[in-house]
Motif scaffolding. Structure first.
Motif, mmCIF file in Angstrom:
data_model
loop_
_atom_site.group_PDB
_atom_site.id
_atom_site.type_symbol
_atom_site.label_atom_id
_atom_site.label_comp_id
_atom_site.label_asym_id
_atom_site.label_seq_id
_atom_site.Cartn_x
_atom_site.Cartn_y
_atom_site.Cartn_z
ATOM 1 N N TYR A 82 -4.408 77.282 30.605
ATOM 2 C CA TYR A 82 -4.653 77.666 29.221
ATOM 3 C C TYR A 82 -5.787 78.677 29.146
ATOM 4 N N PHE A 83 -5.694 79.550 28.138
ATOM 5 C CA PHE A 83 -6.803 80.414 27.764
ATOM 6 C C PHE A 83 -7.406 79.876 26.475
ATOM 7 N N ALA A 84 -8.717 79.640 26.470
ATOM 8 C CA ALA A 84 -9.448 79.316 25.249
ATOM 9 C C ALA A 84 -10.340 80.514 24.965
ATOM 10 N N ARG A 85 -10.005 81.270 23.934
ATOM 11 C CA ARG A 85 -10.662 82.550 23.699
ATOM 12 C C ARG A 85 -11.488 82.549 22.417
ATOM 13 N N ASP A 86 -12.732 83.002 22.555
ATOM 14 C CA ASP A 86 -13.609 83.248 21.411
ATOM 15 C C ASP A 86 -13.599 84.752 21.174
ATOM 16 N N ILE A 87 -13.128 85.157 19.995
ATOM 17 C CA ILE A 87 -12.873 86.571 19.733
ATOM 18 C C ILE A 87 -13.646 87.018 18.494
ATOM 19 N N ILE A 88 -14.445 88.066 18.661
ATOM 20 C CA ILE A 88 -15.080 88.736 17.535
ATOM 21 C C ILE A 88 -14.162 89.893 17.127
ATOM 22 N N ARG A 89 -13.849 89.988 15.831
ATOM 23 C CA ARG A 89 -12.895 90.999 15.371
ATOM 24 C C ARG A 89 -13.508 91.843 14.258
ATOM 25 N N PHE A 90 -13.478 93.161 14.470
ATOM 26 C CA PHE A 90 -13.945 94.099 13.462
ATOM 27 C C PHE A 90 -12.785 94.996 13.049
ATOM 28 N N SER A 91 -12.559 95.125 11.734
ATOM 29 C CA SER A 91 -11.430 95.902 11.222
ATOM 30 C C SER A 91 -11.907 96.947 10.224
ATOM 31 N N PHE A 92 -11.361 98.144 10.349
ATOM 32 C CA PHE A 92 -11.548 99.221 9.367
ATOM 33 C C PHE A 92 -10.212 99.377 8.641
ATOM 34 N N ILE A 93 -10.193 99.086 7.339
ATOM 35 C CA ILE A 93 -8.957 99.045 6.563
ATOM 36 C C ILE A 93 -8.932 100.239 5.618
ATOM 37 N N HIS A 94 -7.853 100.989 5.678
ATOM 38 C CA HIS A 94 -7.732 102.241 4.921
ATOM 39 C C HIS A 94 -6.442 102.221 4.105
ATOM 40 N N LYS A 95 -6.571 102.260 2.794
ATOM 41 C CA LYS A 95 -5.412 102.245 1.904
ATOM 42 C C LYS A 95 -5.226 103.618 1.267
ATOM 43 N N VAL A 96 -3.993 104.090 1.310
ATOM 44 C CA VAL A 96 -3.664 105.409 0.759
ATOM 45 C C VAL A 96 -2.450 105.283 -0.152
ATOM 46 N N LYS A 97 -2.522 105.918 -1.314
ATOM 47 C CA LYS A 97 -1.405 105.944 -2.247
ATOM 48 C C LYS A 97 -0.869 107.363 -2.370
#
Length: 243
Positions: free
Chosen positions: A227-242
């Motif tokens: 098994y993998f037990a993973r501690d993950i830090i996640r950074f997201s840049f979210i860009h919305k365009v209309k």
């Protein structure tokens, strides 16, 4: 509802089986950074694209590079449909083992997302199927052909807005996602993984948001005992365009 019961039944069964077997658990720490773009074509249709880079933190090593694109249909205010394609380039699943080559994986995906409100909390239930084509490989090199796998995913997510004004907002997000493997190539790891996630998302303006979160992933490998037990830090840049 039957679909959810099916998932929960398999999950509980897998937990019972794992409790009776020896487990070899490897703990890992990773950083995931992603750019997420949502292009709204109109009030009904949108195109979502994503680039996700994943690296191990201890002994900084490339794990995976991900590219996604999907077309989404807002059927009603409570139901969305999605269809998409993913490309994965996997360098290694263990920073102590460097293959010297990347393993490609190609995925088709389809999902149904059902939304509901519980007071000030917004809930969503996502039911997804993935058709995975993993390039064959040995420990030394890529080999000819691909191997096909199915995977079924159920995610329940909630978000709560702490404050908002005309252009900005701050909200909290939590979700739990269960993944189940399918296909005749799956022998010992019908249970694939479970992911628990918590994050804060800050809306900088109407088009841009930043999200910072922690994800805990517990994944069973093909052997059935590793098994993998993973501690993950996640950074997201979210860009919305209309348009």
């Amino acid at each position: 509802m039957k679909f959810l019961i099916y998932f929960l039944s398999i999950f509980l069964l897998s937990v019972g089986v794992k409790a009776q077997t020896e487990k070899n658990i490897k703990n890992q720490s990773l950083l995931w950074t992603r750019y997420y773009n949502q292009l709204d074509l109109n009030n009904k249709w949108s195109v979502h694209t994503e680039i996700d880079n994943r690296v191990f933190i201890n002994s900084v090593t490339q794990n995976t590079l991900v590219g996604r694109i999907q077309l989404r249909d807002k059927v009603t205010d409570k139901i969305e449909l999605g269809v998409g394609f993913d490309y994965f380039s996997v360098a290694t699943q263990d920073p102590e083992i460097i293959n010297g080559f990347h393993i490609p994986e190609y995925r088709a995906q389809q999902d149904v997302t059902v939304k509901q409100s519980l007071g000030k909390i917004n809930l969503s239930h996502r039911y997804m199927i993935e058709e995975r084509f993993v390039h064959n490989s040995s420990k030394l090199m890529l080999e000819e052909g691909t191997t096909f796998y199915l995977r079924f995913r159920y995610r329940i997510q909630g978000d709560y807005t702490f404050w908002k004004n005309e252009k900005q907002y701050l909200k909290g997000i939590v979700h739990d996602e269960l993944m189940i493997n399918g296909g005749n190539k799956i022998i010992k790891n019908t249970f694939d993984q479970n992911r628990i996630y918590g994050a804060l998302q800050f809306g900088v303006n109407k088009s841009i948001a930043m999200e910072f979160g922690y994800l805990n992933s517990f994944q069973q490998r093909a052997s059935g005992v590793d098994y993998f037990a993973r501690d993950i830090i996640r950074f997201s840049f979210i860009h919305k365009v209309k348009i």
